[in-house]
Design a protein around this motif. Structure first.
Motif, PDB file in Angstrom:
ATOM      1  N   VAL A 174      67.449 -32.136 -20.531  1.00 26.45           N
ATOM      2  CA  VAL A 174      68.654 -31.995 -20.345  1.00 26.45           C
ATOM      3  C   VAL A 174      69.481 -31.003 -21.466  1.00 26.45           C
ATOM      4  N   LEU A 175      70.153 -29.970 -20.947  1.00 27.14           N
ATOM      5  CA  LEU A 175      70.605 -28.973 -22.119  1.00 27.14           C
ATOM      6  C   LEU A 175      72.148 -29.074 -22.042  1.00 27.14           C
ATOM      7  N   GLU A 176      72.644 -29.312 -23.164  1.00 26.29           N
ATOM      8  CA  GLU A 176      74.254 -29.310 -23.353  1.00 26.29           C
ATOM      9  C   GLU A 176      74.509 -28.480 -24.514  1.00 26.29           C
ATOM     10  N   ASN A 177      75.501 -27.659 -24.288  1.00 27.19           N
ATOM     11  CA  ASN A 177      76.016 -26.710 -25.465  1.00 27.19           C
ATOM     12  C   ASN A 177      74.850 -26.219 -26.315  1.00 27.19           C
ATOM     13  N   GLY A 178      73.798 -25.627 -25.597  1.00 29.07           N
ATOM     14  CA  GLY A 178      72.804 -25.043 -26.241  1.00 29.07           C
ATOM     15  C   GLY A 178      71.656 -25.705 -26.928  1.00 29.07           C
ATOM     16  N   SER A 179      71.691 -27.253 -26.803  1.00 28.00           N
ATOM     17  CA  SER A 179      71.003 -28.026 -27.463  1.00 28.00           C
ATOM     18  C   SER A 179      70.335 -28.989 -26.242  1.00 28.00           C
ATOM     19  N   ILE A 180      69.106 -29.391 -26.584  1.00 30.67           N
ATOM     20  CA  ILE A 180      68.394 -30.282 -25.725  1.00 30.67           C
ATOM     21  C   ILE A 180      68.728 -31.882 -26.238  1.00 30.67           C
ATOM     22  N   ILE A 181      69.279 -32.472 -25.511  1.00 25.91           N
ATOM     23  CA  ILE A 181      70.024 -33.848 -25.719  1.00 25.91           C
ATOM     24  C   ILE A 181      69.218 -34.993 -25.295  1.00 25.91           C
ATOM     25  N   GLU A 182      68.337 -34.547 -24.321  1.00 26.10           N
ATOM     26  CA  GLU A 182      67.410 -35.695 -23.742  1.00 26.10           C
ATOM     27  C   GLU A 182      66.247 -35.000 -22.723  1.00 26.10           C
ATOM     28  N   GLU A 183      64.956 -35.372 -22.949  1.00 25.03           N
ATOM     29  CA  GLU A 183      63.769 -35.143 -22.157  1.00 25.03           C
ATOM     30  C   GLU A 183      62.816 -36.346 -21.969  1.00 25.03           C
ATOM     31  N   ASN A 184      62.308 -36.180 -20.661  1.00 27.93           N
ATOM     32  CA  ASN A 184      61.690 -37.145 -20.426  1.00 27.93           C
ATOM     33  C   ASN A 184      61.010 -37.159 -18.982  1.00 27.93           C
ATOM     34  N   ASP A 185      60.015 -37.754 -18.369  1.00 27.76           N
ATOM     35  CA  ASP A 185      59.514 -37.673 -17.260  1.00 27.76           C
ATOM     36  C   ASP A 185      60.741 -38.050 -16.284  1.00 27.76           C
TER      37      ASP A 185
END
Length: 341
Positions: A209-220
């Motif tokens: 999940v990308l928000e304002n140029g940063s990854i805020i969450e990542e998972n299956d």
């Protein structure tokens, strides 16, 4: 495998991507989701060497892309196909000629070009349209031609930039099925940029999940849906699970305690609440519920109200945990936000 390390990118002194790091497993379908302006398209252009990062590294099967000279980068790009939201077909060229463009640029001989183009047109189900022009095709057919064009060079990676955003729901379903076929039968790694959580749910293995140029969450994908942590991720999930409490129920939420219960995988079809009521005498008022399937697993969520606050309630909540139920109390100050945003 695609590995991205500490990517930074700015335009006109404005940060577009900040410290992006990802590992995309070989042979997977990997989703990157975010709202407009999150930096999704810039990131996919960096993976394809259409845009050079200010700093950071991109590895394609252990080869660092931006350490190569221009000619070698071009050779690596031949192994990466790309499809777009707006197709970018040449209206003056037939379907055959649109698909054949890359082969002609590479000076592939005529016989081999015809063989390969017809082979890939059959694969996407449009061999009978080889002499048609783009203006004679539907949106879904145009996207299939875009996919065929991206596949004609036998790439190992397929990048999809909002590939279904311009399509109706039924056509979107057909294109997603084609992407799954490509992944399954051709073994391509697919990276899919989208703002549609339904797309992520239907075909992706993992998601960032990308928000304002940063990854805020990542998972299956299952865990992103079942246990989203960040507000933006929760909004994306709620956009397709429809977890709103009806307005008519709002007046009943003043008294009692509210909980969101998440039932994952093996417990969805069990009478968990009935069992606990029988054991403890605690009754659950169900205000909202949803059951869905993700990655061939079912999971369900309930929003329930408990009016009592004694030891029996605590016992009931503890027994819920023994069934593997995730429990989240919804605070009073969160009710309006959770229900109506």
């Amino acid at each position: 495998m695609i590995k991205i390390e500490n990517i930074y990118k700015s335009f006109d002194h404005k940060n577009v991507l900040t410290n992006i790091s990802l590992e995309i497993p070989k042979g997977s379908i990997y989703g990157i989701i975010g709202y407009s302006g999150a930096g999704k398209s810039t990131l996919i252009r960096i993976i394809n060497a259409l845009e050079r990062p200010d700093s950071g590294k991109v590895f394609i099967n252990n080869t660092e892309l931006y350490s190569l000279d221009k000619k070698k980068i071009q050779n690596e790009k031949k192994r990466i196909g790309m499809i777009f939201q707006h197709f970018y077909l040449l209206n003056s060229k037939t379907v055959f000629d649109n698909v054949a463009i890359a082969l002609k640029i590479n000076k592939t001989d005529k016989k081999e070009t015809e063989k390969r183009v017809m082979e890939i047109l059959r694969f996407v189900g449009l061999e009978n349209y080889k002499n048609s022009y783009p203006e004679q095709l539907s949106g879904g057919q145009k996207q299939r031609i875009g996919i065929a064009r991206a596949l004609v060079n036998n790439p190992k990676i397929l990048l999809c930039d909002e590939a279904t955003s311009a399509l109706d729901p039924e056509t979107t379903k057909q294109i997603l099925e084609l992407l799954q076929k490509i992944n399954r039968e051709l073994g391509l790694t697919i990276v899919l940029i989208t703002h549609q959580m339904e797309v992520i749910k239907n075909i992706c293995d993992r998601v960032a999940v990308l928000e304002n140029g940063s990854i805020i969450e990542e998972n299956d994908v299952f865990n992103i849906f079942a246990f989203p942590k960040k507000t933006t991720t929760q909004k994306f999930v709620e956009s397709i699970l429809h977890q709103d409490i009806p307005d008519s129920a709002y007046k009943h939420l003043i008294n009692g305690r509210l909980y969101k219960l998440t039932f994952s995988k093996g417990h969805v079809d069990e009478p968990v609440l009935s069992n606990i009521t029988a054991e403890t005498g605690v009754n659950f008022s169900i205000l909202q519920g949803v059951v869905t399937e993700i990655q061939e697993h079912f999971f369900g969520q309930l929003i329930v109200k408990l009016t009592s606050a004694d030891k029996r309630t605590d016992t009931a909540l503890e027994k819920l945990k023994t069934y593997g139920v995730e429990i989240q109390e919804i605070k009073k100050e969160e009710i309006h936000y959770e229900c109506f945003t």
